[in-house]
Each structure stands twice: as structure tokens, then as C-alpha cells.
Design an enzyme around this catalytic site. Sequence first.
Site, PDB file in Angstrom:
ATOM      1  N   ARG A   1     -44.706   4.732  28.914  1.00 40.67           N
ATOM      2  CA  ARG A   1     -46.042   4.247  29.295  1.00 40.67           C
ATOM      3  C   ARG A   1     -46.431   4.697  30.697  1.00 40.67           C
ATOM      4  O   ARG A   1     -47.605   4.965  30.952  1.00 40.67           O
ATOM      5  CB  ARG A   1     -46.093   2.730  29.183  1.00 40.67           C
ATOM      6  CG  ARG A   1     -46.115   2.312  27.738  1.00 40.67           C
ATOM      7  CD  ARG A   1     -46.148   0.828  27.601  1.00 40.67           C
ATOM      8  NE  ARG A   1     -46.391   0.469  26.214  1.00 40.67           N
ATOM      9  CZ  ARG A   1     -45.980  -0.648  25.648  1.00 40.67           C
ATOM     10  NH1 ARG A   1     -45.291  -1.522  26.353  1.00 40.67           N
ATOM     11  NH2 ARG A   1     -46.251  -0.902  24.396  1.00 40.67           N
TER      12      ARG A   1
ATOM     13  N   LYS B   1     -44.608  -5.673   4.789  1.00 37.79           N
ATOM     14  CA  LYS B   1     -45.490  -6.542   3.993  1.00 37.79           C
ATOM     15  C   LYS B   1     -46.872  -5.944   3.776  1.00 37.79           C
ATOM     16  O   LYS B   1     -47.409  -5.283   4.652  1.00 37.79           O
ATOM     17  CB  LYS B   1     -45.680  -7.868   4.728  1.00 37.79           C
ATOM     18  CG  LYS B   1     -44.432  -8.692   4.809  1.00 37.79           C
ATOM     19  CD  LYS B   1     -44.715  -9.899   5.650  1.00 37.79           C
ATOM     20  CE  LYS B   1     -43.484 -10.789   5.713  1.00 37.79           C
ATOM     21  NZ  LYS B   1     -43.688 -11.870   6.673  1.00 37.79           N
TER      22      LYS B   1
ATOM     23  N   GLY C   1     -46.183   0.921  16.071  1.00 39.57           N
ATOM     24  CA  GLY C   1     -44.808   0.432  16.176  1.00 39.57           C
ATOM     25  C   GLY C   1     -43.738   1.253  15.506  1.00 39.57           C
ATOM     26  O   GLY C   1     -43.281   2.264  16.028  1.00 39.57           O
TER      27      GLY C   1
ATOM     28  N   GLY D   1     -51.173  -2.596  18.224  1.00 38.04           N
ATOM     29  CA  GLY D   1     -52.270  -3.431  17.732  1.00 38.04           C
ATOM     30  C   GLY D   1     -53.631  -2.773  17.903  1.00 38.04           C
ATOM     31  O   GLY D   1     -54.485  -2.865  17.017  1.00 38.04           O
TER      32      GLY D   1
HETATM   33  P1  AMP Z   1     -44.041  -3.678   9.700  1.00 39.30           P
HETATM   34  O1  AMP Z   1     -43.777  -4.394  11.006  1.00 39.30           O
HETATM   35  O2  AMP Z   1     -44.721  -4.510   8.686  1.00 39.30           O
HETATM   36  O3  AMP Z   1     -44.655  -2.323   9.907  1.00 39.30           O
HETATM   37  O4  AMP Z   1     -42.624  -3.442   9.078  1.00 39.30           O
HETATM   38  C1  AMP Z   1     -41.644  -2.641   9.671  1.00 39.30           C
HETATM   39  C2  AMP Z   1     -40.326  -3.107   9.145  1.00 39.30           C
HETATM   40  O5  AMP Z   1     -40.328  -3.003   7.750  1.00 39.30           O
HETATM   41  C3  AMP Z   1     -39.152  -2.289   9.624  1.00 39.30           C
HETATM   42  O6  AMP Z   1     -38.377  -3.081  10.494  1.00 39.30           O
HETATM   43  C4  AMP Z   1     -38.393  -1.963   8.345  1.00 39.30           C
HETATM   44  O7  AMP Z   1     -37.011  -2.192   8.453  1.00 39.30           O
HETATM   45  C5  AMP Z   1     -38.999  -2.925   7.351  1.00 39.30           C
HETATM   46  N1  AMP Z   1     -38.866  -2.466   5.973  1.00 39.30           N
HETATM   47  C6  AMP Z   1     -39.241  -1.281   5.461  1.00 39.30           C
HETATM   48  N2  AMP Z   1     -38.882  -1.207   4.167  1.00 39.30           N
HETATM   49  C7  AMP Z   1     -38.263  -2.354   3.842  1.00 39.30           C
HETATM   50  C8  AMP Z   1     -37.650  -2.853   2.663  1.00 39.30           C
HETATM   51  N3  AMP Z   1     -37.625  -2.131   1.546  1.00 39.30           N
HETATM   52  N4  AMP Z   1     -37.089  -4.057   2.711  1.00 39.30           N
HETATM   53  C9  AMP Z   1     -37.121  -4.798   3.846  1.00 39.30           C
HETATM   54  N5  AMP Z   1     -37.690  -4.375   4.995  1.00 39.30           N
HETATM   55  C10 AMP Z   1     -38.245  -3.168   4.997  1.00 39.30           C
END
Ligand code: AMP
Length: 415
Positions: free
Chosen positions: A34, A217, A373, A396
Site C-alpha cells: 500500500r 458463499k 481479497g 470492498g
Molecule cells: P470469499 O471471502 O467469499 O471470497 O471466500 C474466500 C474463501 O473461500 C477462501 O478462504 C477459500 O478457502 C474459500 N473457499 C473456496 N472454495 C471453497 C470450498 N469448496 N469449500 C470451502 N471454502 C472454500
Amino acid sequence: MTIDNFNFAGKKAIVRVDFNVPLDENGKITDDTRIRGALPTLKKILSDGGSLIIMSHMGKPKGKVNPKFSLAQIKDDVAKALGCDVKFAPDCANADEAAANLKPGEVLLLENLRFYPEEEGKPVGIDKEDPAYDAAKKEMKERQKAFAKKLASYADVYVNDAFGTAHRKHASTAVIADYFDKQDKMLGYLMEKEVQAVNNILSDIKRPFTAIMGGSKVSTKIGIIENLMDKVDNLILCGGMTYTFAKAQGGHVGDSICENDKLDLALDIIKKAKEKNVNLVLGTDCVAADSFSNDAKTQVVPANAIPDGWEGLDAGPETRKAFADVIKNAKTILWNGPAGVFEFDNFTAGSRAIADAIVEATDKGAFSLVGGGDSVACVNKFGLADRVSYVSTGGGALLEAIEGKVLPGVAAIND
Ligand code: AMP
């Protein structure tokens, strides 16, 4: 006004940067990305013969002075990066004298803006349900204006180069702009690049446009998915959300991560993609593990037929190929979110296949934006950050921009 067209000679510029750098337990910087990101803007001002007042937040001190989040800890690193001395103002709202005494070519770093609740402008110590909340909020907004006016009084020019906080209407990111004339406020170089990158994705689209959304998610990505649905040709949904889609369509997902309250949402996304002629690409096979760990036993199974006791942690080989084929032909690419639990070395193959295909497309002339991220962590882990068109610094802020929201930090300068 643009920063390139402005001559800072003899002017005092107050620059909002994002120096919210990670520190170790001894207060040493562990990643200075940064600080490096803001250097082009800061150096331009100094080389023009301007003087520089740098302001930033660090961490979440919640409106209170907290030495753990003091920017004094990074003063020497900023000096080293700039190659000149940096003075320090230990109270950002009482730096009149230090600012007034600055000579051309000199630099003043202000203490953490968030030591004052006025920076974020949220009333403190009062619950949203409290009948007095609205009055407290109004009062805080007035205090925020006074705080922003004070910061503005230190300088002739305001530059915002903090993309990471551009989605917040804080004193230093937006409100302060009201106290400068249009010709005396501008975006810094980093902000300009980020805004341009988002523009390439949302407005100036070369087709085919392929967006890859992953992560854990669907619920946290729905705003973006909906906005992108009107723009993309191909939409790859991967990572943990694969299993919500698989279950929604009647599949069996074993112990995989799955949002059972979002099954209807998943079906709705599938329907909308058909209506809008978007090629929705979902994982068909996966690498299933018998526990959530790097050393788990694994097997490749269909994403809709995962045995109980097993969970899908990465995209399978057939899926990886399908994703790569779509990505390689794209002319515009957005990647947000990994295709598997990439933090475990044994479950990086899906994300790696995506990253490699993005690099291949980029080499053939596609514009590729990686942001938000974990996908940034992915390209860094694979050593491919230099091989894509743009890696965004804003988590964000980037996601809100892609959702189609107006960023207050950008609007305050442009409107
Ligand atoms: P997000 O913060 O929603 O972008 O999610 C990122 C996180 O999703 C990372 O830490 C990954 O380890 C997790 N992730 C990706 N694929 C899977 C999966 N199949 N099962 C559980 N976690 C996952």
C-alpha cells in the site's frame, strides 16, 4: 482536475492515502504494497516543488487514541520509500503549525485519522435502537464537517489516492472535498488506475466478457452477480458456491459448504442467466476431501454426487478444463474469489487453472482485472500478479464499484 495536469509548485497538498498496512507484533510492516502504491502520486507532488501532508487511517481504533494503531510506527518506512525526511503530527486535528511551517519538498505525516470518531462520522456509544440515535447522528455529522474543514485548512489542494476506502463517505475520503474548489481537488494516480480498470470492466467492454466469481458463499456475491448478469457473456461460478447450486438442482453434496437458505436464489440465478443469454458455467466435478485439511484423503467425484463424510474443496479436472477453455477465449476478464480452498497447497489446482488461463488470455490481448481479497492472494501465491492486466488494491471498494454503486470518494472529486 487531473493530477498530471496540475503543477504543485509552491502548493501544500493534503493527500488521503491508504497506509493501513499490516504490522507484526513489534510494529514492523509485513507487507508494504500500500505504501508503494501511493508513491507515484506522492513523488509527483514533491518533484513539482509542492509540500506534502499525508493522511491515512490504520486499523480500527474506533475513535480513540490507541498506540497499537499509531502511524508513528510507519513514519521511517514512509521516509525510506520517499527518500526524504518525514515530520510527524501526533494529533491530526491540531497540526496547524506543523502544516503552516512546511516548506516546498517537505513532508508531514498526520497521526491516524480514526483516532477521532469524526473521521467515520458514526455516533459512538449509542445504540441504533435508542430514540436519541438520530439526534446523535445529526450532531456527529456536524462534527464530521468541522473535522473535515480543519483537515482542509492545512492545504491548498486535496488529492484522494485511497481506493481501499473510496466506498466510505468519511471526513478525509469525501466530506473534505467540499472545502476545495473543483480545480484544487483530484484523484491520485492509484485511484485513477483503479477507476479506469473498473471502467474497462463495466463500460468499455471488449467481448467476449468472462467473469469468474468464486469464494465461499453465493450470499456475499449476489449483488455483483446480478449486476454482471447484464454485462457478461460467460459467468463462471466456482468455489464453495458450487455446492449450493448443485444441491439446488437436486444434487447430493455430502459435507460440502452449502447455503441451504440460498437454494432458491441459486435457481433464480440459473433462470436469469438463461433469460439473458449468459453462458453460466458451473463445476461438474470436484476434488472431495474426507476432512477440511491440507492432508485429507481425496477423490474426484461429480459435484452433484459427493458421498457423505466428504466435502468438495477444489474444482475437479473436467471443471478446470471447462473453465480454462472459456477464459482463454475472453477479451475482458474479471476474477473475484478462488475456485477452492487455495490456502491449502493441495487444493490450489482449480484456482491455478483459472490464473493460468487468465494469463494466457492476457498475453493474447485481453484486459484482465483481478480483485477482491482472496483472488489477489491467489495470483500473488502463484507469482502471476505481473502477468494480468490489473490487480486491484481495493477489496470492498472494488466490489461495490462492480456492483454498480457510486463510490463516495470518487463522486466527491468528480461531481
Ligand atoms: P470469499 O471471502 O467469499 O471470497 O471466500 C474466500 C474463501 O473461500 C477462501 O478462504 C477459500 O478457502 C474459500 N473457499 C473456496 N472454495 C471453497 C470450498 N469448496 N469449500 C470451502 N471454502 C472454500
